[in-house]
Write a protein that holds these residues in place. Structure first.
Motif, PDB file in Angstrom:
ATOM      1  N   THR A   2      92.370   3.628  -8.554  1.00 45.94           N
ATOM      2  CA  THR A   2      92.230   2.881  -7.314  1.00 45.94           C
ATOM      3  C   THR A   2      93.611   2.553  -6.771  1.00 45.94           C
ATOM      4  OG1 THR A   2      90.220   1.900  -8.182  1.00 45.94           O
ATOM      5  CG2 THR A   2      91.217   0.836  -6.290  1.00 45.94           C
ATOM      6  N   LEU A   3      93.817   2.892  -5.521  1.00 43.74           N
ATOM      7  CA  LEU A   3      95.101   2.626  -4.889  1.00 43.74           C
ATOM      8  C   LEU A   3      95.096   1.244  -4.254  1.00 43.74           C
ATOM      9  CD1 LEU A   3      95.727   6.048  -3.129  1.00 43.74           C
ATOM     10  CD2 LEU A   3      96.726   5.243  -5.243  1.00 43.74           C
ATOM     11  N   SER A   4      96.230   0.564  -4.338  1.00 45.37           N
ATOM     12  CA  SER A   4      96.341  -0.740  -3.706  1.00 45.37           C
ATOM     13  C   SER A   4      96.576  -0.554  -2.208  1.00 45.37           C
ATOM     14  CB  SER A   4      97.483  -1.536  -4.327  1.00 45.37           C
ATOM     15  OG  SER A   4      98.721  -0.940  -3.993  1.00 45.37           O
ATOM     16  N   VAL A   5      96.511  -1.642  -1.488  1.00 42.58           N
ATOM     17  CA  VAL A   5      96.718  -1.591  -0.043  1.00 42.58           C
ATOM     18  C   VAL A   5      98.147  -1.141   0.262  1.00 42.58           C
ATOM     19  CG1 VAL A   5      96.734  -2.979   2.063  1.00 42.58           C
ATOM     20  CG2 VAL A   5      94.978  -3.355   0.344  1.00 42.58           C
ATOM     21  N   ARG A   6      99.102  -1.600  -0.533  1.00 38.48           N
ATOM     22  CA  ARG A   6     100.500  -1.219  -0.329  1.00 38.48           C
ATOM     23  C   ARG A   6     100.676   0.292  -0.489  1.00 38.48           C
ATOM     24  NH1 ARG A   6     104.851  -4.472  -3.444  1.00 38.48           N
ATOM     25  NH2 ARG A   6     104.667  -5.770  -1.616  1.00 38.48           N
ATOM     26  N   HIS A   7     100.058   0.860  -1.526  1.00 40.06           N
ATOM     27  CA  HIS A   7     100.169   2.309  -1.747  1.00 40.06           C
ATOM     28  C   HIS A   7      99.539   3.099  -0.601  1.00 40.06           C
ATOM     29  CE1 HIS A   7     100.627   1.130  -6.125  1.00 40.06           C
ATOM     30  NE2 HIS A   7     101.763   1.747  -5.828  1.00 40.06           N
ATOM     31  N   LYS A   8      98.410   2.608  -0.106  1.00 39.81           N
ATOM     32  CA  LYS A   8      97.755   3.298   1.012  1.00 39.81           C
ATOM     33  C   LYS A   8      98.608   3.249   2.276  1.00 39.81           C
ATOM     34  CE  LYS A   8      93.101   2.340  -0.665  1.00 39.81           C
ATOM     35  NZ  LYS A   8      91.865   1.591  -0.432  1.00 39.81           N
ATOM     36  N   LEU A   9      99.239   2.104   2.547  1.00 43.94           N
ATOM     37  CA  LEU A   9     100.089   1.984   3.728  1.00 43.94           C
ATOM     38  C   LEU A   9     101.326   2.878   3.623  1.00 43.94           C
ATOM     39  CD1 LEU A   9      99.942  -1.830   4.531  1.00 43.94           C
ATOM     40  CD2 LEU A   9      99.057   0.045   5.899  1.00 43.94           C
ATOM     41  N   VAL A  10     101.925   2.930   2.439  1.00 42.83           N
ATOM     42  CA  VAL A  10     103.095   3.797   2.251  1.00 42.83           C
ATOM     43  C   VAL A  10     102.694   5.253   2.430  1.00 42.83           C
ATOM     44  CG1 VAL A  10     104.762   4.609   0.528  1.00 42.83           C
ATOM     45  CG2 VAL A  10     104.371   2.169   0.821  1.00 42.83           C
ATOM     46  N   GLY A  11     101.546   5.645   1.889  1.00 44.83           N
ATOM     47  CA  GLY A  11     101.071   7.022   2.046  1.00 44.83           C
ATOM     48  C   GLY A  11     100.807   7.378   3.495  1.00 44.83           C
ATOM     49  N   ALA A  12     100.187   6.453   4.241  1.00 43.80           N
ATOM     50  CA  ALA A  12      99.917   6.717   5.656  1.00 43.80           C
ATOM     51  C   ALA A  12     101.212   6.809   6.459  1.00 43.80           C
ATOM     52  CB  ALA A  12      99.022   5.615   6.225  1.00 43.80           C
ATOM     53  N   ALA A  13     102.192   5.968   6.130  1.00 40.85           N
ATOM     54  CA  ALA A  13     103.478   6.017   6.839  1.00 40.85           C
ATOM     55  C   ALA A  13     104.204   7.326   6.545  1.00 40.85           C
ATOM     56  CB  ALA A  13     104.332   4.824   6.443  1.00 40.85           C
ATOM     57  N   LEU A  14     104.187   7.775   5.301  1.00 38.95           N
ATOM     58  CA  LEU A  14     104.821   9.055   4.957  1.00 38.95           C
ATOM     59  C   LEU A  14     104.121  10.217   5.649  1.00 38.95           C
ATOM     60  CD1 LEU A  14     105.630   8.611   1.160  1.00 38.95           C
ATOM     61  CD2 LEU A  14     107.241   8.693   3.068  1.00 38.95           C
ATOM     62  N   LEU A  15     102.801  10.168   5.703  1.00 40.51           N
ATOM     63  CA  LEU A  15     102.062  11.226   6.389  1.00 40.51           C
ATOM     64  C   LEU A  15     102.387  11.240   7.876  1.00 40.51           C
ATOM     65  CD1 LEU A  15      99.876  13.423   6.151  1.00 40.51           C
ATOM     66  CD2 LEU A  15      98.194  11.661   6.672  1.00 40.51           C
ATOM     67  N   ALA A  16     102.528  10.047   8.469  1.00 36.93           N
ATOM     68  CA  ALA A  16     102.860   9.969   9.891  1.00 36.93           C
ATOM     69  C   ALA A  16     104.264  10.501  10.162  1.00 36.93           C
ATOM     70  CB  ALA A  16     102.734   8.529  10.373  1.00 36.93           C
ATOM     71  N   LEU A  17     105.169  10.375   9.191  1.00 31.33           N
ATOM     72  CA  LEU A  17     106.530  10.884   9.375  1.00 31.33           C
ATOM     73  C   LEU A  17     106.655  12.369   9.051  1.00 31.33           C
ATOM     74  CD1 LEU A  17     108.608   7.926   7.880  1.00 31.33           C
ATOM     75  CD2 LEU A  17     108.348   8.538  10.290  1.00 31.33           C
ATOM     76  N   ILE A  18     105.935  12.808   8.022  1.00 31.37           N
ATOM     77  CA  ILE A  18     106.093  14.188   7.560  1.00 31.37           C
ATOM     78  C   ILE A  18     105.252  15.167   8.377  1.00 31.37           C
ATOM     79  CG2 ILE A  18     105.679  15.708   5.591  1.00 31.37           C
ATOM     80  CD1 ILE A  18     106.483  13.380   3.799  1.00 31.37           C
ATOM     81  N   ALA A  19     104.071  14.761   8.843  1.00 26.88           N
ATOM     82  CA  ALA A  19     103.182  15.676   9.565  1.00 26.88           C
ATOM     83  C   ALA A  19     103.839  16.280  10.806  1.00 26.88           C
ATOM     84  CB  ALA A  19     101.881  14.972   9.913  1.00 26.88           C
ATOM     85  N   PRO A  20     104.521  15.515  11.662  1.00 24.76           N
ATOM     86  CA  PRO A  20     105.162  16.154  12.827  1.00 24.76           C
ATOM     87  C   PRO A  20     106.282  17.115  12.428  1.00 24.76           C
ATOM     88  CG  PRO A  20     104.960  13.796  13.184  1.00 24.76           C
ATOM     89  CD  PRO A  20     104.564  14.059  11.776  1.00 24.76           C
ATOM     90  N   LEU A  21     106.974  16.792  11.346  1.00 26.08           N
ATOM     91  CA  LEU A  21     108.044  17.694  10.894  1.00 26.08           C
ATOM     92  C   LEU A  21     107.471  19.018  10.407  1.00 26.08           C
ATOM     93  CD1 LEU A  21     110.327  15.158   8.986  1.00 26.08           C
ATOM     94  CD2 LEU A  21     110.680  16.123  11.272  1.00 26.08           C
ATOM     95  N   LEU A  22     106.370  18.956   9.671  1.00 26.79           N
ATOM     96  CA  LEU A  22     105.731  20.189   9.191  1.00 26.79           C
ATOM     97  C   LEU A  22     105.153  20.992  10.349  1.00 26.79           C
ATOM     98  CD1 LEU A  22     103.907  18.912   5.979  1.00 26.79           C
ATOM     99  CD2 LEU A  22     105.937  20.362   6.098  1.00 26.79           C
ATOM    100  N   ALA A  23     104.590  20.294  11.320  1.00 27.81           N
ATOM    101  CA  ALA A  23     104.020  20.985  12.475  1.00 27.81           C
ATOM    102  C   ALA A  23     105.114  21.663  13.292  1.00 27.81           C
ATOM    103  CB  ALA A  23     103.240  20.015  13.340  1.00 27.81           C
TER     104      ALA A  23
END
Length: 130
Positions: A2-23
């Motif tokens: 089970t992921l904590s709220v902090r881990h989920k927020l960090v994951g979403a922020a990384l995805l928001a930063l990395i997804a445009p770079l990959l695209a």
């Protein structure tokens, strides 16, 4: 796991930063990647909202007992009544009417045995061999 709220927020922020770079590396523009990411986030938000509105998310398997329960009500007259309530498992009698209410602790019901049952028990104990 089970992921904590902090881990989920960090994951979403990384995805928001990395997804445009990959695209952008694949040939898509940053604007297109941002639109796709925004659409996925909106769809996820709607799914979360629908699940939460139905009560299917964030509820446990076990329901807690209500802290206050009205067990029984009886009308004494047009303006007064008597109620048996339970608060945190303890019984109380409430006499209520126009502008007043009196609360007193109630006794738990006791087990009542009939005279026939008592006679049967005493005759069995007297006639039993020792």
């Amino acid at each position: 796991m089970t992921l904590s709220v902090r881990h989920k927020l960090v994951g979403a922020a990384l995805l928001a930063l990395i997804a445009p770079l990959l695209a952008a590396a694949q040939g898509a523009s940053a604007a297109t990647a941002a639109r796709v990411l925004l659409g996925v986030a909106a769809a996820g938000g709607l799914v979360f909202w629908f699940l939460r509105a139905r009560g299917g998310l964030g509820t446990s398997k076990f329901k807690t007992a209500p802290r206050l329960a009205v067990v029984q009500r009886v009308g004494l007259s047009q303006r007064t009544g008597l109620a048996l309530i339970e608060v945190d498992g303890k019984p109380y009698l409430v006499i209520h009417g126009d502008g007043f209410a009196k609360i007193s602790p109630a006794r738990r019901p006791t087990r009542v045995t009939t005279r026939l049952a008592l006679e049967t028990l005493t005759s069995l104990s007297e006639g039993a061999p020792s």
